[in-house]
Design a protein around this motif. Structure first.
Motif, short mmCIF file in Angstrom:
data_model
loop_
_atom_site.label_atom_id
_atom_site.label_comp_id
_atom_site.label_asym_id
_atom_site.label_seq_id
_atom_site.Cartn_x
_atom_site.Cartn_y
_atom_site.Cartn_z
N PHE A 124 -6.52 13.63 -19.02
CA PHE A 124 -6.41 13.39 -17.58
C PHE A 124 -5.43 12.26 -17.30
O PHE A 124 -5.48 11.20 -17.92
CB PHE A 124 -7.78 13.03 -17.00
N VAL A 125 -4.54 12.50 -16.34
CA VAL A 125 -3.55 11.51 -15.92
C VAL A 125 -3.99 10.91 -14.59
O VAL A 125 -4.26 11.65 -13.65
CB VAL A 125 -2.16 12.15 -15.75
N PRO A 126 -4.05 9.57 -14.47
CA PRO A 126 -4.32 8.95 -13.17
C PRO A 126 -3.03 8.90 -12.37
O PRO A 126 -2.14 8.10 -12.66
CB PRO A 126 -4.81 7.54 -13.55
N LEU A 127 -2.91 9.74 -11.34
CA LEU A 127 -1.62 9.93 -10.68
C LEU A 127 -1.61 9.31 -9.27
O LEU A 127 -2.36 9.74 -8.39
CB LEU A 127 -1.29 11.42 -10.59
N PRO A 128 -0.74 8.32 -9.04
CA PRO A 128 -0.58 7.75 -7.70
C PRO A 128 0.52 8.47 -6.93
O PRO A 128 1.27 9.28 -7.50
CB PRO A 128 -0.19 6.30 -7.99
N PRO A 129 0.67 8.18 -5.64
CA PRO A 129 1.82 8.72 -4.90
C PRO A 129 3.13 8.29 -5.55
O PRO A 129 3.20 7.24 -6.22
CB PRO A 129 1.65 8.08 -3.51
N LEU A 130 4.18 9.07 -5.34
CA LEU A 130 5.45 8.86 -6.03
C LEU A 130 6.01 7.46 -5.80
O LEU A 130 6.45 6.79 -6.74
CB LEU A 130 6.47 9.92 -5.60
N GLU A 131 6.03 6.98 -4.55
CA GLU A 131 6.61 5.66 -4.28
C GLU A 131 5.79 4.56 -4.92
O GLU A 131 6.33 3.52 -5.34
CB GLU A 131 6.75 5.44 -2.77
N GLU A 132 4.49 4.76 -5.01
CA GLU A 132 3.65 3.77 -5.70
C GLU A 132 3.94 3.79 -7.20
O GLU A 132 3.93 2.75 -7.86
CB GLU A 132 2.17 4.00 -5.43
N GLN A 133 4.21 4.97 -7.73
CA GLN A 133 4.61 5.06 -9.14
C GLN A 133 5.83 4.17 -9.39
O GLN A 133 5.89 3.42 -10.36
CB GLN A 133 4.94 6.50 -9.52
N ARG A 134 6.80 4.25 -8.49
CA ARG A 134 8.02 3.46 -8.65
C ARG A 134 7.72 1.96 -8.54
O ARG A 134 8.26 1.15 -9.29
CB ARG A 134 9.05 3.87 -7.59
N ARG A 135 6.86 1.58 -7.59
CA ARG A 135 6.52 0.17 -7.44
C ARG A 135 5.74 -0.35 -8.64
O ARG A 135 5.91 -1.49 -9.07
CB ARG A 135 5.71 -0.03 -6.15
N ILE A 136 4.89 0.50 -9.18
CA ILE A 136 4.13 0.12 -10.38
C ILE A 136 5.07 -0.14 -11.55
O ILE A 136 4.95 -1.15 -12.25
CB ILE A 136 3.11 1.23 -10.74
N VAL A 137 6.02 0.76 -11.76
CA VAL A 137 6.97 0.60 -12.87
C VAL A 137 7.80 -0.67 -12.68
O VAL A 137 8.02 -1.43 -13.63
CB VAL A 137 7.88 1.83 -12.99
N ALA A 138 8.24 -0.93 -11.45
CA ALA A 138 9.03 -2.15 -11.19
C ALA A 138 8.21 -3.39 -11.51
O ALA A 138 8.73 -4.36 -12.08
CB ALA A 138 9.49 -2.16 -9.74
N ARG A 139 6.93 -3.38 -11.15
CA ARG A 139 6.07 -4.53 -11.42
C ARG A 139 5.81 -4.68 -12.92
O ARG A 139 5.79 -5.80 -13.44
CB ARG A 139 4.74 -4.37 -10.67
N ILE A 140 5.63 -3.56 -13.61
CA ILE A 140 5.46 -3.61 -15.08
C ILE A 140 6.67 -4.27 -15.72
O ILE A 140 6.54 -5.14 -16.58
CB ILE A 140 5.25 -2.19 -15.64
N GLU A 141 7.84 -3.87 -15.30
CA GLU A 141 9.07 -4.42 -15.88
C GLU A 141 9.18 -5.92 -15.61
O GLU A 141 9.58 -6.70 -16.49
CB GLU A 141 10.29 -3.68 -15.32
N GLU A 142 8.79 -6.36 -14.40
CA GLU A 142 8.80 -7.79 -14.07
C GLU A 142 7.86 -8.56 -14.99
O GLU A 142 8.22 -9.61 -15.54
CB GLU A 142 8.39 -8.00 -12.61
#
Length: 448
Positions: free
Chosen positions: A416-434
């Motif tokens: 099972f994949v926990p899937l957020p909305p697409l724009e939140e996916q992008r914000r999550i990745v940006a925060r992970i990188e920070e």
């Protein structure tokens, strides 16, 4: 400070008269000579101590045989510098050269080794010392010196002096030679050592024997702490990824639409944690074609193509190197395109993930995942973060099967994949990188 540094500090205190108190009842060391002690080898000593040259407090300073007898494979061990370890222990059981009793008797006419002689490595690995504590017969090669102290010099104290940082530095300065450095016996005889009263020498040795187990305990604790510190960045990044997968890394936005439910919604018992309201649990195999890759035979792969192997991917999700083939490959390969997520499915490369920056071919032990074929909006870097998260790493590890354990396609499709909305996916990745950048910065600051 590590164990070795701590022990060296204690040894230096020992030979400086700072480890045990001086006693009024003990007589001062007699002045052996009035000669000048060079400044570069001296430091301040207690009142009753004296600087003495090594030859002034010994009856023998020589080295082992310069012409080792033929190796018999058994009999009397012929030891060299390698048979004395860094802790000052003599190993008689793992010699690489052996001699006969006749050779031993012939050599003993020149060099008779007796208990309480001090051995010092003087060629190659210079500065290791040990005290002879055995009656067992053995011979020495020229890489080891034999030092026999007078009655006013306790053998175990002399060993401590020879192992101290001050004397070790002197060995470093005096070592000569090209192919293999060594200490000349004439230099060794001129070595100045700090000499305390005999009973104080014994008390110094006893105190060091008392401290050694404590230093060993410190060393074990230091090593464990070092391991924890070394592993801390990895664990912190794992925690960041886990928080990201649970919707705890960035706030949810009211303006973003909820994710559509793809397939039947799982029951709470089927999933490991609750999700934010707009997220959905989606089976990996329903989200995109998982384990379905186009393959080509070796003949179909052009010379000069990028061919990715499992060993080319680092655990942090970056490439070690790009291999462009110069000859025909030996097995079928999966085709991938720039932007595809590539996931290693076989141990020990399980859970290694990269995003391809150009087209190429890869091992069939790598899943090729194309987010453009996903049934719901899916950001490739979010998918990569999911595959690296502790949740999925644990799933993949627990569902690996076979003689060479690998994540089977059917098992992976059920994850099972926990899937957020697409724009939140992008914000999550940006925060992970920070946050990952901050972790890397902290790690760099701690590096020696």
């Amino acid at each position: 400070m590590n164990k070795k540094q701590l022990w060296n500090s204690i040894l230096q205190q020992a030979i400086s008269g700072k480890l045990v108190p001086q006693l009024d009842s003990e007589p001062a060391v007699e002045q052996i000579s009035s000669e000048y002690v060079p400044d570069e080898v001296s430091f301040e000593l207690p009142e009753k101590w004296q600087w003495v040259r090594l030859e002034q407090v010994t009856t023998k300073i020589t080295d082992g045989t310069h012409n080792p007898p033929p190796n018999t494979g058994s009999g009397i061990p012929v030891l060299s510098a390698k048979d004395i370890d860094e802790n000052g222990e003599l190993d008689l059981n793992n010699a690489t050269r052996w001699a006969t009793d006749y050779d031993f008797c012939k050599e003993s006419k020149k060099i008779m080794i007796t208990p309480n002689d001090v051995l010092l490595t003087i060629v190659g690995s210079i500065g290791k010392a040990a005290v002879v504590k055995t009656e067992r017969k053995f011979m020495l090669q020229r890489s080891v010196a034999i030092i026999r102290p007078l009655a006013n010099l306790y053998s175990d104290y002399l060993k401590i002096v020879l192992l101290s940082p001050h004397i070790q530095q002197w060995f470093h300065w005096q070592a000569a030679g090209t192919a293999q450095k060594g200490i000349y016996l004439s230099k060794l005889k001129s070595l100045y050592i700090p000499l305390p009263p005999l009973e104080e020498q014994r008390r110094i040795v006893a105190k060091l024997d008392e401290l050694k187990p404590l230093v060993d305990q410190f060393g074990e604790a230091h090593d464990k702490l070092s391991e924890l510190e070394a592993d801390f960045p990895r664990k912190l990044k794992a925690s960041i990824l886990q928080a990201a997968m649970q919707g705890k890394l960035v706030p949810q936005q009211d303006t973003e639409p909820a994710v559509e439910q793809l397939g039947p919604a799982p029951s709470p018992d089927e999933v490991p944690f609750a999700l934010p309201e707009k997220w959905k649990w989606v089976k990996l195999g329903e989200l995109l074609p998982f384990g379905v890759s186009a393959q080509v035979s070796p003949e179909q792969i052009p010379i000069g193509s990028w061919v990715l192997g499992l060993e080319d991917i680092q655990s942090n999700g970056s490439l070690i190197s790009k291999q462009f083939i110069k000859n025909k490959v030996g097995s079928n390969k999966n085709i991938f395109k720039a932007g595809n997520v590539l996931y290693g499915k076989m141990r020990p490369y399980l859970n290694k993930v990269i995003i391809a920056d150009s087209d190429g071919f890869c091992s069939t032990e790598i899943f090729v995942l194309d987010v453009h074929q996903a049934a719901l909006p899916l950001y490739s870097y979010f998918l990569k973060s999911f595959l690296q998260s502790p949740y999925f790493v644990t799933f993949a590890t627990n569902h690996s099967r076979g003689q060479k354990p690998r994540l089977e396609t059917k098992a992976g499709q059920q994850a099972f994949v926990p899937l957020p909305p697409l724009e939140e996916q992008r914000r999550i990745v940006a925060r992970i990188e920070e946050l990952f950048a901050e972790v890397d910065k902290m790690s760099a600051c701690k590096a020696p």
